[in-house]
Each structure stands twice: as C-alpha cells, then as structure tokens.
Scaffold this active site. Structure first.
Site, PDB file in Angstrom:
ATOM      1  N   SER A 439      79.820   6.387  33.496  1.00 48.75           N
ATOM      2  CA  SER A 439      80.533   7.080  32.428  1.00 48.75           C
ATOM      3  C   SER A 439      82.043   7.080  32.606  1.00 48.75           C
ATOM      4  CB  SER A 439      80.033   8.514  32.327  1.00 48.75           C
ATOM      5  OG  SER A 439      80.160   9.157  33.565  1.00 48.75           O
ATOM      6  N   HIS A 467      75.237   6.051  28.043  1.00 47.43           N
ATOM      7  CA  HIS A 467      76.307   5.250  27.449  1.00 47.43           C
ATOM      8  C   HIS A 467      75.872   3.808  27.191  1.00 47.43           C
ATOM      9  CE1 HIS A 467      79.481   8.276  27.884  1.00 47.43           C
ATOM     10  NE2 HIS A 467      78.878   8.602  29.018  1.00 47.43           N
ATOM     11  N   LYS A 498      75.462  10.377  21.703  1.00 47.87           N
ATOM     12  CA  LYS A 498      76.550   9.405  21.761  1.00 47.87           C
ATOM     13  C   LYS A 498      76.376   8.403  20.616  1.00 47.87           C
ATOM     14  CE  LYS A 498      76.895  10.400  26.688  1.00 47.87           C
ATOM     15  NZ  LYS A 498      77.755  11.579  26.555  1.00 47.87           N
TER      16      LYS A 498
END
Ligand code: WAQ
Ligand code: MG
Length: 644
Positions: A439, A467, A498
């Site tokens: 991250s 991610h 996300k």
C-alpha cells in the site's frame, strides 16, 4: 476464663545430599487453642505448594504461650507513596530517612539489597553504620507476632499476603527498644512494593522500589543507642510475643497522595510532541463526492489521494443501486448476519466476488481491515507461525497480533529470505501472508514464488488484494491474473472500498475455508454486517468492472503517463499498480510539499512515520482511470517545481 494461646511456626526447606538446606518458605501465627488445627493445616498447605519449589522437610512448631506475657500493640498508621520508578521510590525512602534525622540516609538505603540472601535483617548502628547482628549471615529475625484475631479483616489464604505480614512485623519492630526505623524490600522477584516504618513515620509503603524480576530485597533495622544494650533489642525482636490490633485490609484511604496521575495532561503533551515532529495528523474536509476532482471549501481540486481508482464511488449506477436497496431493505443491517439474518445483497456480493476472483466461495466483512484481522485470527492460533512481509498493511499486523501466533517477519518481498526463515522456524502449522500490492510502495508480491514455497512447506497462502482488485491484470481480477497463474492462494482478502467504489471487506477461498471463517472470525461474528445499501452498491460496482474492462486499461495507461511526466521533471518513480510513491525522506519536507500542492489545488498526501519508517516520508499519488492527461501533467509539473 483463661484461654490457651499457641504460637505456630512453619518452615519449609529442601535439604540436599550434602546436608545443605535451602529455605523455601516460612510463616507464623499466634492463635487460640480452638484455631490451632485449621491454622496449622493452612500453613502446611502453604509450605507444600510454594512457588519457590517443593520442600523435602517441613517444620511445624507449636508452642504454648503465657497469655499474660503477650504484648498488645496498636498497628502503625499506613500511607502509600506512588513512585513511578524504583529510582524515585528509593529517593523517597532516602528523603524520609533524612527527615527522621538519620545523617547517612543514602548510604543506608544503598545497603538494603545486600541483605537479600539473609533469613533475617541487618541491624545497623544508625550513626556508624556498624553491623550489630551476632550472626551477619543469618541476621536478626523478628518473630512471635501476629495480627489480633478480632481486628484482623485481612485474608491469610494459602498465598502470602505481603502487606498483612509486613505491617505486623513492622509494628513490632517499630516498638523494639532503640530501633528508630526499619527499611524493607521484598526478596520476591515480582513484589516491588516495600516500605519504611517507624513510630514517627508510621508504615509508609513505597510502590516501586525495584524492577519486576529482581530478587534482590532485604531488611534493615536501624539502631540508635548504647551498643551494649543491643542484646535487649534482639531479645525483644526474637522472643517477645506480640499481637497487633487494628490491622485491616488496604484501602484507598491509605494513599499518601490521592491525586491520580494526570493522564490527560500527558496525552496533551504527547500531541504537542507529535506536532513538533511533523507527525501530527489532521483530517482535511471535503465538500462533495469522491472523483478525479473534489470540492474543498467551494474550490475545485485535483484528487490524487483516493483509492477510488476506477471512479465508481460516485457512479450513477452504483448510487442508484444503493438508493434502491435503501428503499427495499432500509439502512441498517441490524446485527451480525449470524444474529439478525442475511439480506439478499450480502449473498449477491459473495457470489459475485467469488466469481470475479475465480474461487468457490466468499464471505463479506464490514471493512477490509476487519477482513484481514478476522481471517488471520480465525486461521491461526498460538501454536502457529505466521510468516509476514515486513511491509504488510497494519490490518495484517493487527490480525497477527490478535491471533497470538508467533510472527516471523521476512524481508520485503524477498522469497529467499522467506524460505530461509521457514527453514529456521519449522512448524507444524502456519501461514504466509502478504499484501498483493503494497500500500505504501505500490509494488507487487512475487506471487508465483510465494505460492510455490507455501505448497512445498504446507503453509496456507494468504494474499491481501486491497489495492490489486480492479487494478492488476487485464480485467482487474488481481494478482493471479497479473502473473497469469492458475493456482490460487488459499485465501484472498480484499476490500470493496477502493476500486469497487463502495465499502466492505471480503475473503475468497474454497467452500470449506469460507465456512470455517464464518464460524471463527471474530470480526465477522461480533460486528454488525455492512449495510444492504453498501452491499448493493458493491454488487453494482463489481458488475461494472466486469462489463467495462476499459476502466482498468485506462487506469494502467494513466499510471504510465504520470510516471513519464514525472521523469520529464526529473523525478524518478516506479510502479506497476495505481499507487505511485515519490520518496522525499524528510518528514517536514514531505509535509511542506503536500501543503503547497494543496494550496495550488492538488490534493496529494504525504505519508510518514509510523505508516512508513522514519526518514522514509513520501508523497503518495493514487491514480484514477478518469484523470485526464492534462490533470496528470499538471500534477507532475507542480511536484517537479516544488521538488527543487
Ligand atoms: N525478620 C527479619 N528480617 C526478615 C524476616 C523476619 N521475620 N523475614 C524476612 N526478612 C528479611 C530477609 O532478609 C528477606 O530477604 C527480606 O527481609 C525480605 O523479606 O505494604 O515480603 O519476606 O505492600 O520477602 C513488603 C510489603 C513485603 C509492602 C516485604 O519481605 C506492602 C516482604 P520478605
Ligand atoms: Mg520473600
């Protein structure tokens, strides 16, 4: 009317072949005849079950006392000094001794731990510091004393009540002829509270006089008077039968200084330190929805710090799905699904995300953080070993802690180090856990090697695709698609907050594994399920990602474009994901650049300790599929300008 009074003494020891005797425990009481058997039994129990070890010799000595010769004393008044450290405690003891008119107080206090191998106390001449004990190896023992039965509300269980025994001893010692004070530190390594006592001072407890684990303790009786009269003192201490009245359990009233430590002032100071170190965190307000542009204080700004990579957080279809779900299912999910039942949007998301990741099953959590914490805790216990990448996300670290497993940290994405650590820490059970995309650095786990190692050593493989989901691979399916591997990690964790644009966490895996997580993950069982609206939005977001693969392609193109633009301005950065770290180093400089960028209409955060190491502060750009070429070039140019 005259009732019989007995003294009972217990002494437990272990005698070796050579006859050397090791003391284990000792205790004594003074009791009326009717209590003799009960008390003797409890002293015996204490002798046989002492933490110091098992005795092979226990002495129980019963003596009839002449009730007329028993001296009755009133207990010393008690107060407590809270010392933060042993140094502070010893200084307080020294101060009290000086206040009592003892000239060489510091020297005397320093002698205290030297007595720790003695069964009795040192008896020191307060002026000359000469030692007056007839047998300096044994010392002078105060005995034949107890609390008056009727007044003693203190518990004498099978375990030693340090305070109750010490207050009785101290009261007797304070009343011995020519004794002006007594100092004491326990020789029990985990009992750090000691005291100083005298008739003038009373019994002053000092909470910290040594560090836990330190067995050095001792006692000093301070003598002032004609040295030739010391025999009378010793006779009193060793033979006079004393019953102490008024002994009661400790209470808050025994505190000398009832003011508790001011934790709030400390907290305020800590915040000030954070500010001075440029480590203080603040939330910046935003007026509107997340997107490549956001509105702050009525002003439009470029957004480079959102994980809304595919720009779905404000997508009309996603919003409509949420709105429709609210119309149908209301807002809250009521409780954990195990308690209040499961609404259709949750199951729909689980089917969709399992399909998207190509696994048999999936389970949703309220957040990605909770998915990591819950899965690791569910799958590992105190007998397991977790091999964890040193740059793993905080939620993985917290999951490891909660699991109580032994954690072995390997060097970042270093598969050689991982294998070596596994060989050094063989275990029957365990897991390897890694971020898919890291991250703070935006780099990608070496998945093929990790899966190979996991299968060769029989370890579970756990990958957090927070991610990676919607970012890596041709169609955004994540790390497996990126590497083109067919084998899947045993556990794929991720978040819908996300690229999917909504909120909630997930865990994908085999049906059995997911069933197990559902039964064991505390953050699933004991937390309210995500709202039906969040789940409906998630389902819509997942469908859009699957139906519009151009978003993933556009995101990749934008990343390449931004890296190229940065390098045109002399800034080297690398990334294969949507996270682009621009390493600055110094915390203050990183904060300064981020602040100036903000003034110039670019929202791009600085990341610093403790999220990354000290001196590794960075700007962290998060790219979106819908940033325009112009947005990207403008941001790169501004950073380039501030960099100089
Ligand atoms: N007479 C003289 N000295 C003694 C005696 C005794 N009966 N018993 C022990 N000592 C000496 C000996 O050198 C030990 O090493 C040292 O004292 C410490 O003995 O209010 O537990 O029995 O919470 O370990 C203080 C309680 C507890 C403070 C003291 O001492 C509180 C304690 P310990
Ligand atoms: Mg002891």
């Amino acid at each position: 009317m005259d009732k019989k009074i007995y003294s009972i003494k217990m002494r437990a020891s272990r005698t070796a072949y050579d006859g050397a005797s090791q003391h284990i425990s000792g205790a004594e009481r003074i009791v009326p005849e009717r209590d003799v058997q009960t008390i003797a039994a409890s002293l015996l129990e204490r002798a046989l079950k002492h933490a110091n070890g098992e005795p092979n010799c226990v002495n129980l000595r019963l003596e009839l006392q002449d009730a007329r010769n028993i001296q009755h004393l009133e207990v010393l008044p008690v107060r407590t000094i809270d010392s933060a450290t042993p140094e502070e405690g010893l200084a307080a003891m020294t101060g009290l001794l000086e206040g009592a008119g003892v000239p060489r107080a510091a020297e005397i206090v320093a002698m205290l731990p030297q007595a720790h191998h003695m069964r009795g106390a040192m008896m020191l001449d307060a002026e000359t510091l000469e030692r007056l004990e007839p047998d300096p190896r044994r010392g002078v023992r105060a005995t034949y004393m107890d609390a008056e039965e009727s007044t003693s509300g203190v518990s004498y269980g099978p375990h030693k009540n340090h305070y109750a025994e010490a207050i009785v001893l101290a009261t007797k010692v304070a009343n011995a002829p020519n004794i002006i004070a007594e100092l004491c530190i326990s020789d029990d390594s985990d009992y750090c509270t000691g005291y100083i006592a005298s008739r003038e001072l009373g019994y002053v407890r000092i909470t910290r006089l040594k560090h836990p684990g330190d067995a050095r303790g001792g006692r000093i009786f301070l003598y002032r008077g004609d040295p030739f009269a010391k025999d009378a003192t010793i006779r009193y201490l060793e033979h006079q039968c004393v019953l102490v009245g008024g002994v009661r359990p400790l209470s808050s009233a025994d505190r000398l200084d009832p003011r508790p430590p001011d934790r709030l002032t400390e907290i305020k100071q800590e915040l000030e330190t954070l500010k001075a170190d440029h480590l203080y965190r603040e939330i910046r307000p935003i007026d509107g929805a997340q997107g490549p542009r956001v509105v702050v204080d009525g002003r439009e700004m470029l957004m480079f710090s959102s994980n809304n990579y595919l720009d779905l957080a404000n997508d009309a279809r996603v919003k409509n799905a949420a709105a429709a779900a609210i119309g149908k299912y209301g807002v809250g999910s009521g409780a954990s699904r195990l308690t209040s039942g499961s609404m259709p949007p949750h199951s729909e998301v689980e089917e969709l995300v399992a399909e998207f990741k190509g696994t048999e099953a999936a389970i949703t959590f309220a957040t990605g953080y909770m998915a990591n914490v819950g899965c690791i805790q569910a799958l590992c216990g105190k007998d397991d070993v977790v091999f964890s990448d040193e740059l793993n996300h905080a939620s993985i670290i917290d999951g490891c802690r909660l699991s109580r497993a032994r954690v072995v940290v390997y060097r970042h994405n270093d598969m050689v180090d991982l294998e070596e650590k596994i060989l050094l820490n063989p275990s029957a059970r365990g897991m390897i856990v890694s971020d898919g995309v890291f991250s703070m650095d935006g780099d990608i786990v070496n998945l093929p090697a990790l899966l190979d190692i996991a299968s060769r050593y029989g370890l579970l493989s756990v990958i957090d695709e927070a991610h990676a989901t919607g970012v890596l691979g041709e169609t955004g399916r994540g790390v497996c698609e990126h590497f083109g591997v067919d084998v899947k990690p045993d556990v794929i964790i991720g978040t819908f907050s996300k690229a999917v644009g909504s909120e909630g966490g997930f865990c994908c895996g085999s049906g059995v594994l997911v069933d197990y997580i559902r039964n064991k993950a505390r953050s699933f069982i004991f937390s309210t399920a995500p709202s039906p609206a969040a789940m409906a939005a998630t389902a819509a977001g997942l469908r859009i990602i699957m139906e519009e693969p151009w978003r993933v392609v556009a995101l990749r193109r934008n990343v390449a474009l931004f890296l190229e633009a940065l390098s045109e301005h002399g800034i080297r950065a690398e990334s294969q994901s949507a996270i682009i770290p621009i390493i600055v180093g110094d915390e203050a400089k990183a904060m300064e650049i981020s602040r100036t960028l903000h003034e110039r209409g670019i929202h791009l955060s600085a990341i610093r300790y403790p999220t990354v190491g000290r001196g590794a502060a960075r700007l962290r750009a998060a790219i979106m599929a819908t940033h325009t070429e112009d947005d990207l070039r403008r941001a790169a140019a501004t950073i380039g300008e501030l960099w100089k």
